[in-house]
Design an enzyme around this catalytic site. Structure first.
Site, mmCIF file in Angstrom:
data_model
loop_
_atom_site.group_PDB
_atom_site.id
_atom_site.type_symbol
_atom_site.label_atom_id
_atom_site.label_comp_id
_atom_site.label_asym_id
_atom_site.label_seq_id
_atom_site.Cartn_x
_atom_site.Cartn_y
_atom_site.Cartn_z
ATOM 1 N N ASP A 1 -20.925 57.276 -16.135
ATOM 2 C CA ASP A 1 -21.499 56.532 -15.016
ATOM 3 C C ASP A 1 -20.633 55.325 -14.656
ATOM 4 O OD1 ASP A 1 -23.885 55.828 -13.265
ATOM 5 O OD2 ASP A 1 -23.761 54.028 -14.504
ATOM 6 N N GLU B 1 -18.199 59.795 -12.490
ATOM 7 C CA GLU B 1 -18.838 59.367 -11.256
ATOM 8 C C GLU B 1 -17.963 58.256 -10.686
ATOM 9 O OE1 GLU B 1 -22.118 56.833 -9.089
ATOM 10 O OE2 GLU B 1 -21.468 56.407 -11.115
#
Length: 628
Positions: A307, A360
């Site tokens: 993330d 991401e």
């Protein structure tokens, strides 16, 4: 290494930033005669363990320095599993006294409680078949279709206070559903312990602890094992970009800025009100590296979706001029974060060659998913955020105006193979007033469903791996609410149930047709037939595995007007079978189609010697395959 007598030699790799399994020494471990406790707190004056086993008395169980490693260690007798504990740290800085949860604990109390819990997880795994074949099933040439979900709100128990399912309850239900829908993997939003449920797990305090909200470590192992036994891979969302400011967590751990930068221009995240890891500090690198490896080593997970990579790479992320510090060369790149990510990926792929890492990353940072040997970051896959934004913007438009924005739906072909892309329609697109996928679609109810079927058909036919957030597969009307549950009753309504049937059929086609997945990340897997028909808002292209004998033709009509007698050039003569039509009545469509197959004519078209005449359904897609 003996945990009874840890020496400075045991922490050499940890202090050098290269220890990928620091969790084997640091934290709490049951040994003969007691429990070994070890914690990194170099700025501490004194450290002791307080807990149920000593009445939480301040100096009952002191720890001792291990040379100049910054680690404190000791063995406590009389402790047993299930007891809670913390570290009591007296800092050199103003003699501050802090009580901290164990950064390496394998279990934490159920929030809002904040202590660590003694545990020694044991589990008899039964996923040998999956683990043995994982390297082939997760290769870039394999079909990867991911179902993203939030454990706490996928399904709840209304008869028991609307509580979330626990790990053991959700395991068989999730495995059955995902298998039925044809997804190859699940991606779990962060399961690592987090104090605030509303953070969805993205503010982590327990980097080695599955959330106790849903059960024990063994229960979580059961969930992973059950999915594996059903042929389903498990990807975890992992958060090395930032951590929360909670007093019991990593923040100012020993009274100093230990895990985070001291300067807020480097150490504070203005967008998320959290601290940023100091990637230049060796022990922090070992901590994060060990956390990543821990889930692969101990929980058999198959990959990590990392993330916030963009926020790690860019020193000026979410900052204005003067609010950030350039690197040593005057640039905006976080050189320490870059080197850490390279080390992370090299370590994971060296130790777990069957695993995958996914970034991401929302900027145009180069070579994210390319090997470190050529200067890349070494991720296996990168989220294609550009495709997601452009496509949703295009699909949101009234079809009457789509012809003026044709580039939004074709631009991806320019860069589709610049990275190994994963195409995400994730949780981020269905929260904070953005509306569910179905509500984003224009038109009346029938057109909304047709547009969503068309979106999914377009997505599944493009080069790249797939990810869909829970609820999208059956057309959830409401935005996702982490305090609620999916509207499962919608599956009993015809249009919703038929939409889910389409998603299942797309997954089946994607998995069984090599042309749709073999070259997801290789040049030659995609070729335009006609990408320039903006006037009619029609796209035609082909996917290919190896040659013209293994090809899939895809035609998409982004208007509600059916197109009869639409001519398309094809690479070979013969019969072309319609293997999927998103407008079929079984999917909730109007039934416009091509009677199962069409025959070629020796009429040159689109630069090809042969062509076919087809009916393109309204707001629909057709998939055609040559008969062998």
């Amino acid at each position: 290494m003996t945990l009874e007598r840890l020496t400075h030699l045991d922490f050499e790799g940890f202090n050098q930033g290269a220890d990928a399994r620091a969790y084997e020494k640091l934290g709490s471990h049951f040994i003969d005669g007691g429990v070994s406790f070890a914690v990194w707190a170099p700025e501490a004056e004194r450290v002791s363990v307080i807990g149920d086993f000593n009445g939480w008395r301040a100096d009952a169980s002191p720890l001792h320095r291990v040379g100049d490693t910054g680690v404190w260690h000791g063995v406590v007798t009389g402790a047993h599993p299930g007891q809670t504990y913390k570290y009591r740290i007296v800092s050199r800085h103003q003699a501050r006294v802090l009580e901290k949860a164990d950064p390496y604990a394998f279990l934490q109390e159920v929030p809002p409680k904040t202590a660590s819990v003694l545990t020694r997880p044991t589990y008899a795994w039964r996923d040998e078949i999956w683990m043995k074949g994982r390297q082939d099933w997760q290769a870039l040439v394999a079909p990867i279709s991911i179902y993203e979900l939030h454990l706490g709100s996928w399904k709840r128990v209304p008869e028991e206070g609307f509580r979330s399912l626990n790990y053991r309850e959700i395991a068989p239900q999730l495995a059955e559903y995902v298998k039925k829908m044809g997804f190859t993997h699940v991606e779990l939003m962060p399961v690592m312990e987090h104090p605030f449920f509303g953070s969805w797990g993205y503010l982590v305090t327990g980097y080695f602890a599955p959330s106790h909200r849903y059960g024990t470590p063994e229960d979580f192992m059961f969930l992973v094992d059950t999915l594996h036994q059903n042929g389903i891979g498990v990807i975890l969302d992992w958060v090395p970009a930032h951590f929360p400011t909670d007093a019991h967590g990593l923040a100012e751990f020993d009274g100093s800025h230990l895990y985070e930068h001291a300067d807020p221009r480097q150490g504070y995240h203005p967008e998320w009100n959290s601290y940023i890891f100091n990637y230049s500090r060796n022990e922090v690198r070992s901590f994060l590296l060990s956390s990543a490896m821990f889930w692969l080593d101990r929980y058999h997970v198959d990959g990590l979706r990392v993330d916030g990579v963009a926020s790690m790479l860019n020193l000026d992320y979410a900052r204005k001029a003067g609010e950030w510090i350039p690197n040593e060369h005057g640039g905006r790149e976080n050189l320490h974060a870059i080197s850490f990510l390279k080390m992370l990926n090299e370590t994971i792929y060296r130790n777990h060659p069957g695993a995958q890492t996914m970034a991401e990353e929302s900027t145009a940072f180069p070579l994210v998913s390319k090997p470190t040997s050529i200067g890349g970051l070494g991720f296996g896959l990168k989220w294609d955020m550009g495709w997601m934004n452009d496509t949703l913007e295009y699909m949101h438009r009234d079809p009457l105006y789509r012809s003026h924005h044709h580039r939004d739906i074709t631009f991806r072909s320019i860069y589709a193979y610049s990275e190994n892309f994963l195409m995400p329609l994730s949780h981020d697109e269905v929260v904070y007033g953005k509306g569910s996928l179905l509500r984003k679609m224009p038109g009346d109810e029938w057109q909304r469903f047709a547009n969503l079927r068309l979106l999914f058909s377009y997505m599944w036919s493009q080069p790249g791996k797939k990810l869909l957030f829970m609820g999208g597969e059956f057309g959830q009307w409401n935005e996702w609410n982490h305090d609620g549950t999916l509207d499962w009753h919608l599956l009993d309504l015809p249009m919703h149930g038929k939409l889910a049937r389409l998603v299942g059929s797309l997954n089946h086609l994607y998995k069984t047709e090599p042309s749709l997945h073999r070259k997801d990340t290789e040049q030659g897997g995609f070729e335009w037939i006609d990408g320039s028909n903006a006037t009619m808002s029609i796209l035609t292209y082909q996917r290919r595995a190896e040659d013209d004998r293994d090809v899939m033709l895809v035609a998409l009509n982004f208007t509600p007007t059916p197109r009869h007698g639409y001519r398309i050039g094809v690479p070979r003569s013969g019969s072309w079978r319609e293997v999927l039509n998103s407008d079929a009545k079984e999917f909730g469509g109007s039934g416009h189609g091509n009677m199962g197959a069409v025959e070629t004519r020796p009429i040159p078209w689109n630069g090809r010697r042969f062509s076919i005449n087809v009916t393109l359904p309204p707001l629909g897609a057709i998939f055609l395959k040559p008969e062998t």
